[in-house]
Design an enzyme around this catalytic site. Sequence first.
Site, PDB file in Angstrom:
ATOM      1  CB  CYS A   1      40.118  28.258  64.207  1.00  0.00           C
ATOM      2  SG  CYS A   1      39.999  29.987  63.588  1.00  0.00           S
TER       3      CYS A   1
ATOM      4  CD  GLU B   1      40.248  23.356  66.921  1.00  0.00           C
ATOM      5  OE1 GLU B   1      39.340  23.438  66.645  1.00  0.00           O
ATOM      6  OE2 GLU B   1      40.349  24.136  66.160  1.00  0.00           O
TER       7      GLU B   1
ATOM      8  CE  LYS C   1      24.811  30.057  70.725  1.00  0.00           C
ATOM      9  NZ  LYS C   1      25.637  30.665  72.199  1.00  0.00           N
TER      10      LYS C   1
HETATM   11  P1  NDP Z   1      31.060  25.719  70.457  1.00  0.00           P
HETATM   12  O1  NDP Z   1      31.479  25.117  68.868  1.00  0.00           O
HETATM   13  O2  NDP Z   1      30.565  24.403  71.097  1.00  0.00           O
HETATM   14  O3  NDP Z   1      30.168  26.735  70.060  1.00  0.00           O
HETATM   15  C1  NDP Z   1      30.537  27.935  69.262  1.00  0.00           C
HETATM   16  C2  NDP Z   1      29.097  28.718  68.788  1.00  0.00           C
HETATM   17  O4  NDP Z   1      28.155  27.488  68.690  1.00  0.00           O
HETATM   18  C3  NDP Z   1      28.800  29.264  70.535  1.00  0.00           C
HETATM   19  O5  NDP Z   1      27.759  30.415  70.465  1.00  0.00           O
HETATM   20  C4  NDP Z   1      27.701  28.242  70.679  1.00  0.00           C
HETATM   21  O6  NDP Z   1      26.791  27.916  71.449  1.00  0.00           O
HETATM   22  C5  NDP Z   1      27.230  27.966  69.739  1.00  0.00           C
HETATM   23  N1  NDP Z   1      27.230  26.680  69.334  1.00  0.00           N
HETATM   24  C6  NDP Z   1      27.083  25.364  70.110  1.00  0.00           C
HETATM   25  N2  NDP Z   1      26.137  23.925  70.253  1.00  0.00           N
HETATM   26  C7  NDP Z   1      25.098  24.554  69.324  1.00  0.00           C
HETATM   27  C8  NDP Z   1      24.185  24.528  68.913  1.00  0.00           C
HETATM   28  N3  NDP Z   1      23.942  23.136  68.792  1.00  0.00           N
HETATM   29  N4  NDP Z   1      23.376  24.168  67.849  1.00  0.00           N
HETATM   30  C9  NDP Z   1      24.097  26.001  67.562  1.00  0.00           C
HETATM   31  N5  NDP Z   1      24.415  26.602  67.883  1.00  0.00           N
HETATM   32  C10 NDP Z   1      24.934  26.244  69.310  1.00  0.00           C
HETATM   33  O7  NDP Z   1      32.925  26.250  70.827  1.00  0.00           O
HETATM   34  P2  NDP Z   1      32.850  25.885  71.970  1.00  0.00           P
HETATM   35  O8  NDP Z   1      32.933  27.790  72.026  1.00  0.00           O
HETATM   36  O9  NDP Z   1      32.526  25.094  72.623  1.00  0.00           O
HETATM   37  O10 NDP Z   1      34.565  24.819  71.810  1.00  0.00           O
HETATM   38  C11 NDP Z   1      34.546  23.714  71.850  1.00  0.00           C
HETATM   39  C12 NDP Z   1      35.759  23.228  70.336  1.00  0.00           C
HETATM   40  O11 NDP Z   1      35.363  24.131  69.271  1.00  0.00           O
HETATM   41  C13 NDP Z   1      36.976  24.230  71.041  1.00  0.00           C
HETATM   42  O12 NDP Z   1      38.091  23.484  72.071  1.00  0.00           O
HETATM   43  C14 NDP Z   1      37.770  24.405  69.896  1.00  0.00           C
HETATM   44  O13 NDP Z   1      38.096  23.236  69.092  1.00  0.00           O
HETATM   45  C15 NDP Z   1      36.856  25.134  69.105  1.00  0.00           C
HETATM   46  N6  NDP Z   1      36.362  26.219  68.479  1.00  0.00           N
HETATM   47  C16 NDP Z   1      36.738  26.366  67.414  1.00  0.00           C
HETATM   48  C17 NDP Z   1      36.831  28.177  67.200  1.00  0.00           C
HETATM   49  C18 NDP Z   1      37.187  28.110  66.018  1.00  0.00           C
HETATM   50  O14 NDP Z   1      37.628  28.845  65.887  1.00  0.00           O
HETATM   51  N7  NDP Z   1      37.676  27.502  64.708  1.00  0.00           N
HETATM   52  C19 NDP Z   1      36.521  29.232  68.032  1.00  0.00           C
HETATM   53  C20 NDP Z   1      35.467  27.994  69.014  1.00  0.00           C
HETATM   54  C21 NDP Z   1      35.792  26.850  69.419  1.00  0.00           C
HETATM   55  P3  NDP Z   1      27.137  28.055  73.459  1.00  0.00           P
HETATM   56  O15 NDP Z   1      28.919  29.710  73.490  1.00  0.00           O
HETATM   57  O16 NDP Z   1      26.180  29.422  74.090  1.00  0.00           O
HETATM   58  O17 NDP Z   1      27.841  26.896  73.468  1.00  0.00           O
END
Ligand code: NDP
Length: 511
Positions: A300, A401, A191
């Site tokens: 990250c 972050e 996903k």
């Molecule tokens: P999220 O953690 O919300 O999303 C990451 C993935 O998880 C996406 O595919 C998202 O789907 C999915 N997801 C969201 N909610 C659920 C759930 N309840 N159950 C299962 N899967 C879920 O990150 P965001 O993209 O919204 O970014 C928000 C913050 O996360 C950033 O500001 C940053 O701080 C952090 N982040 C960290 C990363 C890293 O590399 N460590 C990478 C990206 C984000 P969908 O896109 O459809 O919401």
Amino acid sequence: MAKTATQREREYAGLRAAREYKNYINGRWVASSSGKTFENRNPADSEDLIGTFQESNADDLHAAVDAAHHAFNPWRLTPAPRRGEFLYRVGEVLRRDKEKIAREMTREMGKVLAETRGDVQEAIDMAYLMAGEGRRLFGVTTPSELPNKFNMAVRMPLGVAGLITPWNFPIAIPAWKSMAALICGNTVVIKPASLTPLSVIMLAEAFEEAGLPAGVFNVVTGGGREVGEPMLKHPKIAVISFTGSTEVGREISVACAPQFKHVHLEMGGKNIIMVMEDADLDLAVDGALWGAFGTAGQRCTAASRIVVHRKVHDQFVEKLAARTRKLRVGNGLDPNVDMGPNISASQIKTVEKYVKIGKDEGATVVAGGSALTNGPYAKGHFHEPTIFAGVKPDMRIAQEEIFGPVTSIMQCNSVEEAIAIGNGVKYGLSSSIYTRDVNKAFLAMRDMYTGIFYVNAPTIGAEVHLPFGGTKQTGNGHREAGVAGIDVFSEWKSIYVDYSGSLQRAQIDTE
Ligand code: NDP
């Protein structure tokens, strides 16, 4: 002046025309049973529609898991070196199409072309690494405590792997996870992040061209709640691998617990560069600039904190601020641009919120500080690269972050103090030291409690054959990439072969 439609077309020439993309399930491109789609737009230019994607639901996810479950047994029984040959072919397709894919990815995600090329390169590197792993997948052989008995431990696959991936490395992370899962003999359902579905569709196209058997690799686009959550509860998914925010990671961990699903979580970071009084200051400035503002700070591993020895602090701040002010912000497809947009309007709001928090906490903005909204920036999500100085380690901007182009500079009096500041956050992903003193380098190498550490290099720049991941609230003890990455997707089976022809009791039953 607003761009005309023709100007836009010219700008995006050579890129795909907007169309409807389908899910990839059981080797076919299929529409969601919801009948709904969602739009995906360029974060540098909201008038540029990339395409529409399936707004899938639990039924679509179930269909993909059924396909992956059905494909598991034949794939598991395909010799691992043969599985590796499929991955090698995927690597070849990605290598051939690297430039095209990178351009589409810049358009979808925003980071500059040099960085999206790197993103595709990581996928290629991982394809080749895991292709080779097909001829290794090393286990263990040991002597037995008994005569005429042979002992070994081998890896076995888990079943269907559910992969939930973020938008900041839209091909690299899905490739890291899927290549490792597949070489071990698992099948995969991905996903992708809703903000970057095309990148994963392009990866699926590469798998399709490489001739991967139907059902081995599946993609279902749609929301975290609608597609991600049903993955966590699906009894036929054996392992979940997730990269994203710590908040969602925690929810995933809890949701997977009742079924004791294997869970691999890769989450946030608050990474630090430590600059000592003996450092090559220009090298440290180069590293800080790249570490803080590469991918507009949306890595990250981004260097969102910098601690500098007081003897060189003012000089460092001056040099870094001067270089930062010269960074050119814009559409990542423009070769003259150094830093692209942020991923979304809400990410810009988060950045603005933290800039205000930093000011309210008493830190000083020495470069940037504002969102860019006029002229060429009007249709995108842009923010100036921003530096705070005078930051104290307990301020929120030094603890939380931000995931945007903001870095916070602090002062220290010694390497010990720098290490204490470095370790004083809830995350533990990456850290680095700039010094010419080997003693300081080794001290920090030993005492920084992060999963990744660099000497005389910034906090970003991982290579695929080493473990990637972090301590504390960055992860849950697993790593991806390297051999550590296949640990997530395999289980150990210890095998004892007794060829003595008689019942031999193990030492525990005889003494
Ligand atoms: P999220 O953690 O919300 O999303 C990451 C993935 O998880 C996406 O595919 C998202 O789907 C999915 N997801 C969201 N909610 C659920 C759930 N309840 N159950 C299962 N899967 C879920 O990150 P965001 O993209 O919204 O970014 C928000 C913050 O996360 C950033 O500001 C940053 O701080 C952090 N982040 C960290 C990363 C890293 O590399 N460590 C990478 C990206 C984000 P969908 O896109 O459809 O919401």
